[in-house]
Design an enzyme around this catalytic site. Structure first.
Site, PDB file in Angstrom:
ATOM      1  N   GLY A 152       0.794  -1.217   0.000  1.00 40.33           N
ATOM      2  CA  GLY A 152       0.000   0.000   0.000  1.00 40.33           C
ATOM      3  C   GLY A 152       0.827   1.268   0.000  1.00 40.33           C
ATOM      4  O   GLY A 152       0.426   2.278  -0.595  1.00 40.33           O
ATOM      5  N   ASP A 172      -2.775   2.158   8.295  1.00 40.84           N
ATOM      6  CA  ASP A 172      -2.740   1.435   9.578  1.00 40.84           C
ATOM      7  C   ASP A 172      -2.111   0.062   9.403  1.00 40.84           C
ATOM      8  O   ASP A 172      -2.771  -0.957   9.496  1.00 40.84           O
ATOM      9  CB  ASP A 172      -4.139   1.329  10.206  1.00 40.84           C
ATOM     10  CG  ASP A 172      -5.125   0.556   9.339  1.00 40.84           C
ATOM     11  OD1 ASP A 172      -4.911   0.493   8.120  1.00 40.84           O
ATOM     12  OD2 ASP A 172      -6.086  -0.002   9.884  1.00 40.84           O
TER      13      ASP A 172
END
Length: 301
Positions: A152, A172
């Site tokens: 990501g 996260d």
């Protein structure tokens, strides 16, 4: 690198904080007609069963959403918490409360039926990535959602700035790898140069590791250097009394599990601080379980 599975932690106190704030941010972004792009850099499996072997083994939801559901606060929650409880309940129409939505499905539930809105989901874990793709495929109109089995941090680069210059980046990672803390800060620093008007939301665990305590300080510095407002909130439910007992020499102490976490936002909704200041002390009162409990809400910029 693939040992972390969010299924063990779904619905815990950290999820309560993260998803409550995420919902508030998304409601703010979608209140205007401008198209919204959301990038979730570490999406997980997307949906979780609270009665699964994972959730049952850890029992973490018992100190989070399950305890919250059973509390008097759930009957008359403040607005920020009411929105969160209502959304989670929408995934459990039977009332049995077995399904917990992760951030991908929290986000998808709040995006509009507007083809210009877009949700990008990144997940590297092979099992969770497949589960995420399968869950997304069941959405009636999943054209606005893209699932990528990619890093990501790397994938984000090609997606910002979005055409509308309006969006949210949720970061996260598991933080099992120590350099995740540095990658988060580097990602924010680089992204602010490309997409200065974007809203950035970072979740992190509050644990006895120098990198964990340094991360919010680094994010404050980056936000201040960029001249951007920021908001930082933490929730600490404290140590469970039955696990805080001293142990005999040579005996390993019982693990407490995660007791606290934080969210750090850059370019947050200006209306978010006051509701957080209202609800977090109430959450500590409901979810708190021993010494060390508390909460913090601070802002700058």
């Amino acid at each position: 690198m693939f040992s972390y599975r969010h299924g063990f932690h779904a619905g815990n106190h950290a999820d309560v904080l993260k998803h409550m704030v995420l919902i508030a941010v998304l409601k703010h972004l979608t209140a205007k007609p401008t198209a919204v792009t959301v990038v979730d850099t570490h999406a997980g499996a997307g949906l979780y069963r609270l009665d699964s072997d994972f959730a049952g083994t850890s029992g973490e939801a018992q100190d989070g959403i399950v305890k919250l559901w059973a509390s008097p606060l759930a009957a008359e929650p403040p607005p920020l918490l009411a929105d969160y409880l209502e959304l989670v309940a929408s995934f459990n129409p039977s009332g049995k409360k077995k399904i917990y939505p992760g951030s991908p499905f929290v986000t998808q539930a709040l995006l509009r039926q507007d083809p210009r809105d877009k949700l990008w989901l990144f997940e590297l874990h092979p099992t969770d990535s497949k589960a995420l793709a399968d869950h997304v495929a069941q959405i009636e109109d999943h054209r606005m959602v893209a699932v990528k089995r990619e890093d990501g941090f790397e994938g984000l680069r090609a997606l910002i700035p979005p055409p509308s210059r309006r969006g949210l980046v949720l970061i996260d990672p598991s933080y099992e790898i120590k350099n995740d803390y540095g990658r988060v800060a580097a990602c924010i620093q680089e992204s602010l140069k490309k997409f200065a008007t974007g809203t950035y939301m970072v979740w992190y665990p509050v644990i006895p590791r120098p990198e964990a305590h340094e991360l919010p300080r680094r994010l404050k510095t980056l936000a201040n250097q960029a001249g951007k407002p920021w908001l930082h909130a933490t929730l600490n439910i404290g140590q469970a009394p039955e696990r805080a007992k001293t142990h005999t020499p040579g005996e390993q102490p019982m693990r407490q599990g995660l007791t606290a976490s934080g969210v750090f936002l850059i370019n947050p909704p200006h209306t978010l601080k006051a509701p957080l200041q209202e609800v977090l002390p109430q959450l500590v009162e409901v979810l708190g379980r021993g010494r060390g409990q508390g909460q913090v809400v601070e802002s700058g910029g």
